[in-house]
Write a protein that holds these residues in place. Structure first.
Motif, short mmCIF file in Angstrom:
data_model
loop_
_atom_site.label_atom_id
_atom_site.label_comp_id
_atom_site.label_asym_id
_atom_site.label_seq_id
_atom_site.Cartn_x
_atom_site.Cartn_y
_atom_site.Cartn_z
N GLN A 127 0.85 -1.19 0.00
CA GLN A 127 0.00 0.00 0.00
C GLN A 127 0.88 1.24 0.00
OE1 GLN A 127 -2.57 0.37 3.39
NE2 GLN A 127 -3.57 2.23 2.65
N VAL A 128 0.61 2.16 -0.90
CA VAL A 128 1.37 3.41 -0.95
C VAL A 128 0.79 4.37 0.08
CG1 VAL A 128 2.06 5.38 -2.35
CG2 VAL A 128 1.92 3.10 -3.39
N LEU A 129 1.62 4.75 1.03
CA LEU A 129 1.15 5.63 2.10
C LEU A 129 1.45 7.09 1.81
CD1 LEU A 129 2.26 3.56 5.24
CD2 LEU A 129 0.01 3.64 4.16
N ASP A 130 2.59 7.35 1.17
CA ASP A 130 2.97 8.74 0.95
C ASP A 130 4.04 8.79 -0.13
OD1 ASP A 130 3.00 11.43 1.22
OD2 ASP A 130 3.97 11.48 3.20
N VAL A 131 4.27 9.95 -0.69
CA VAL A 131 5.32 10.18 -1.67
C VAL A 131 6.38 11.08 -1.04
CG1 VAL A 131 5.90 11.14 -3.93
CG2 VAL A 131 3.72 9.96 -3.59
N VAL A 132 7.63 10.63 -1.05
CA VAL A 132 8.73 11.42 -0.49
C VAL A 132 9.27 12.31 -1.60
CG1 VAL A 132 10.94 11.35 0.74
CG2 VAL A 132 9.28 9.49 1.05
N MET A 133 8.73 13.51 -1.69
CA MET A 133 9.01 14.38 -2.81
C MET A 133 10.48 14.74 -2.93
SD MET A 133 6.12 14.55 -4.27
CE MET A 133 6.56 15.76 -5.52
#
Length: 298
Positions: free
Chosen positions: A6-12
């Motif tokens: 599951q993708v929780l967040d994007v580390v920009m």
């Protein structure tokens, strides 16, 4: 095998040299508008049969096992014949039966292979109506829906006439179509739009000059399985799965692919697995192949 990422967040700050994706507005093959229907996730070329990419894929579908099932005419040969400008529409496939010399001249071909293909093509000139409908590759019209349409209308001519009338959503033909069990307005709209498109209608008319669709047999209303939902599982020894399904449907049963609380009976063959176990858990009637044959009269 049981962990779902599951993708929780994007580390920009970890992303470099990225660009926003931009979906094309036109088909890169034929240049027709590429439209994303409201509520859907995909973009589709609107070129239909005028798009060469769609045309060749439709031909591959047309000859596939559940459609016309032409032995010896696989995807690779369809692609080659299309690329060589020999076939463009379904009717062209049947015209191959008059082109033995051309087939024999192809690399790796000879008299036997060419004649075998011609025989396979001619063997499909008389074919069940539901296979014809399914073989056209109409969006949302799968095998089950093709069977429903074949039973309801009885002939390709009747279906085409109904589609013409149903183009007017106020015409009784539209109401009749959408009142068929399991056919909703979205599916009906795709069917009517496809059958009334000028290029599609020409392709169908040309095809009907080459083949004779066979009307489905009347469905029994008084059989012991009429109106029942049946699931086949395991290896059957006295008939193929396709034969069992066809026989059940001719007796008025609905054949499902999975077991649920709505299933009336499960016919188990050898090495039956999870479907048989689920039927036991749900208390669904389980029949052996012999018991099934005895019930339907062999």
């Amino acid at each position: 095998g049981d962990v779902i990422p599951q993708v929780l967040d994007v580390v920009m700050e970890k992303r470099h040299n990225t660009k926003a994706s931009r979906f094309p507005d036109t088909c890169r093959i034929c240049g027709s508008p590429a439209v994303r229907p409201e509520g859907e996730a995909v973009r589709r070329c609107t070129g239909a049969l005028s798009c060469s990419a769609q045309a060749v894929e439709r031909l591959k579908h047309f000859v596939s096992r559940d459609a016309f099932d032409i032995d010896g005419l696989g995807s690779t040969l369809v692609q080659d014949l299309f690329s060589d400008g020999i076939i463009h529409a379904p009717a062209d496939i049947f015209a191959l039966s008059q082109e033995k010399d051309m087939l024999m001249a192809r690399e790796g071909w000879g008299d036997v292979s060419a004649q075998n293909l011609i025989n396979a093509i001619n063997a499909r000139r008389d074919i069940d109506l539901d296979r014809v409908i399914y073989g056209l590759g109409i969006r949302q019209i799968g095998q089950a829906t093709a069977k429903l349409l074949a039973r309801h209308y009885g002939s390709m001519e009747a279906l085409l006439k109904a589609a013409e009338h149903a183009a007017d959503r106020e015409h009784p033909a539209w109401a009749e179509l959408t009142e068929i069990d399991q056919i909703g307005t979205s599916m009906a709209n795709d069917l009517v739009t496809f059958l009334n498109a000028e290029s599609n209608r020409k392709a169908i008319d040309d095809l009907l000059k080459e083949i004779t669709p066979i009307a489905p047999q009347a469905v029994a209303q008084d059989s012991p399985v009429s109106g029942k939902t049946v699931v086949f599982t395991g290896t059957l020894t006295q008939m193929s799965r396709a034969e069992a399904k066809a026989r059940a449907e001719s007796l008025g049963a609905k054949v499902a692919g999975s077991v649920s609380a709505k299933t009336d009976m499960v016919v188990v063959g050898a090495d039956a697995g999870s479907k048989a176990r689920k039927a036991e858990e749900l208390g669904v009637t389980i029949l052996s192949e012999d018991e099934w044959l005895a019930m339907i009269g062999g």
